[in-house]
Design a protein around this motif. Structure first.
Motif, mmCIF file in Angstrom:
data_model
loop_
_atom_site.group_PDB
_atom_site.id
_atom_site.type_symbol
_atom_site.label_atom_id
_atom_site.label_comp_id
_atom_site.label_asym_id
_atom_site.label_seq_id
_atom_site.Cartn_x
_atom_site.Cartn_y
_atom_site.Cartn_z
ATOM 1 N N TRP A 47 -14.234 22.665 8.723
ATOM 2 C CA TRP A 47 -14.663 22.178 7.404
ATOM 3 C C TRP A 47 -13.608 21.260 6.793
ATOM 4 C CZ3 TRP A 47 -19.535 23.655 5.795
ATOM 5 C CH2 TRP A 47 -19.938 23.175 4.548
ATOM 6 N N GLU A 48 -12.357 21.658 6.963
ATOM 7 C CA GLU A 48 -11.255 20.852 6.422
ATOM 8 C C GLU A 48 -11.249 19.458 7.047
ATOM 9 O OE1 GLU A 48 -8.229 20.331 3.742
ATOM 10 O OE2 GLU A 48 -9.387 22.180 4.003
ATOM 11 N N ALA A 49 -11.465 19.403 8.371
ATOM 12 C CA ALA A 49 -11.484 18.104 9.050
ATOM 13 C C ALA A 49 -12.645 17.256 8.559
ATOM 14 C CB ALA A 49 -11.590 18.314 10.559
ATOM 15 N N GLY A 50 -13.810 17.872 8.401
ATOM 16 C CA GLY A 50 -14.970 17.133 7.894
ATOM 17 C C GLY A 50 -14.756 16.626 6.488
ATOM 18 N N TRP A 51 -14.068 17.430 5.682
ATOM 19 C CA TRP A 51 -13.780 17.022 4.302
ATOM 20 C C TRP A 51 -12.801 15.843 4.273
ATOM 21 C CZ3 TRP A 51 -15.674 18.408 -0.408
ATOM 22 C CH2 TRP A 51 -14.960 17.971 -1.523
#
Length: 359
Positions: A237-241
């Motif tokens: 999720w962090e990477a997508g954000w």
């Protein structure tokens, strides 16, 4: 199936008459070749019904003849299949190809081409099980393309033959490691249903990039969480954000929640604090309570006590004051604990008098 696809997949009669010369197909007479060529031209011009009727008549007339007649009958069956497919009658088209490939005079490579096309037509006709049987037969002699393997995997998935489907997805991914979103979704579903969760997640992660849609990132994070890998879910999720694929209030809230679940509450608290400060998230009691919980789980005593005091003051709830009192007492803040318990009692909570008198 479009007429163009039919014409491409079902070769013209003249070409077939001369194809596979090494296999020595029976020679056709000039008038038969001329008739086949004429019917093919009519088919290209959209004359489905006329071509179909003529081809069926010729096929029936010749099927009981000599070797050359039976070969010609098979070619007429092929044209009849093209006419039926072009008119959208896939099951009838498939049946013509079945009869054509049963002709022993037809070279094996040609019968295999008919077999493959019949499988496509059976699938288009909703005869998935029959199509799968034909494709598996064809694949015994041909490796096929990645498209062939994806098609077979999808058909097996429709039949809920998950283990077999997973095997074919693996073969497809070997030649198509970066499939489109539709195929990627198929791969993850098949691997999941086959009990291969790690493979499902790995295939999803391999396709994640800035061009992948938000749904793909969310699906990968949800799958990681479902496998009990909360840290991995948070990292996805962090990477997508950070790539800007995930954005907005709901995605930010999920980003915070995932860090809480993943055991990085301090980061969750920092993100939430910043979001409340710059009004990215609304300053609600729910968000204030989440912030307090995050600081508490992060064991940041000063921040946690301040956050819970804010919640208690905003909500004026005896339970929130009581929670602040218990937490302050556990952390040695006895004066704050006594004050909070007095407030808790004043707001209707049942408080042991010994708490209030603590010094």
């Amino acid at each position: 199936m479009t007429l163009r696809a039919v014409i491409r997949l079902i070769a013209c009669a003249a070409m077939l008459a001369s194809a596979s010369a090494a296999a020595d197909p029976p020679a056709l007479s000039g008038d038969i070749i001329a008739d086949l060529e004429q019917l093919q031209r009519q088919l290209q011009q959209g004359g489905h019904d006329g071509v179909g009727e003529r081809a069926r008549t010729q096929a029936l007339r010749l099927e009981g003849g000599n070797v050359a007649d039976r070969w010609a009958s098979a070619l007429y069956r092929q044209l009849a299949a093209g006419a039926e497919a072009g008119a959208g009658r896939h099951e009838a088209a498939a049946e013509h190809l079945r009869q054509a490939r049963s002709t022993q005079e037809a070279p094996q490579p040609q019968r295999d081409r008919w077999l493959r096309e019949e499988a496509r037509l059976r699938l288009a006709a909703g005869q998935t099980e029959e199509a799968v049987t034909l494709w598996l037969d064809w694949h015994q002699r041909h490796s096929g393309s990645a498209d062939d393997r994806w098609r077979l995997a999808r058909a097996l998935a429709e039949l809920e033959r998950w283990d077999e489907a997973a095997d074919w997805v693996e073969r497809a991914l070997a030649d198509d490691p970066n499939p489109n979103e539709r195929r990627q979704a198929l791969a993850s579903t098949v691997f999941q249903r086959a009990g291969r969760g790690e493979q499902a997640l790995a295939s999803l992660e391999a396709a994640l990039n800035a061009q992948a849609g938000p749904a793909a990132w969310r699906r990968a994070a949800a799958m990681a969480q479902g496998l009990g890998e909360a840290e991995r879910a948070a990292a996805i999720w962090e990477a997508g954000w950070r790539l800007g694929v995930l954005a907005g209030e709901e995605d930010l809230r999920q980003r915070i929640e995932l860090h809480l679940v993943a055991g990085t509450p301090a980061r969750a608290a920092e993100y939430l604090e910043a979001a409340l400060t710059d009004e990215t998230l609304p300053d609600t009691l729910e968000h204030r309570r989440l912030l307090a919980r995050a600081w508490e789980e992060a064991r940041d005593r000063a921040q946690a006590l301040e956050a819970w005091r804010t919640v208690a003051e905003q909500n004026n709830s005896g339970k929130d004051w009581q929670r602040l009192g218990l937490l302050a007492h556990a952390w040695g803040r006895l004066e704050l604990a006594q004050e909070a318990m007095q407030q808790a009692a004043a707001h209707g909570a049942e408080v042991d008098p010994r708490w209030i008198s603590t010094r």
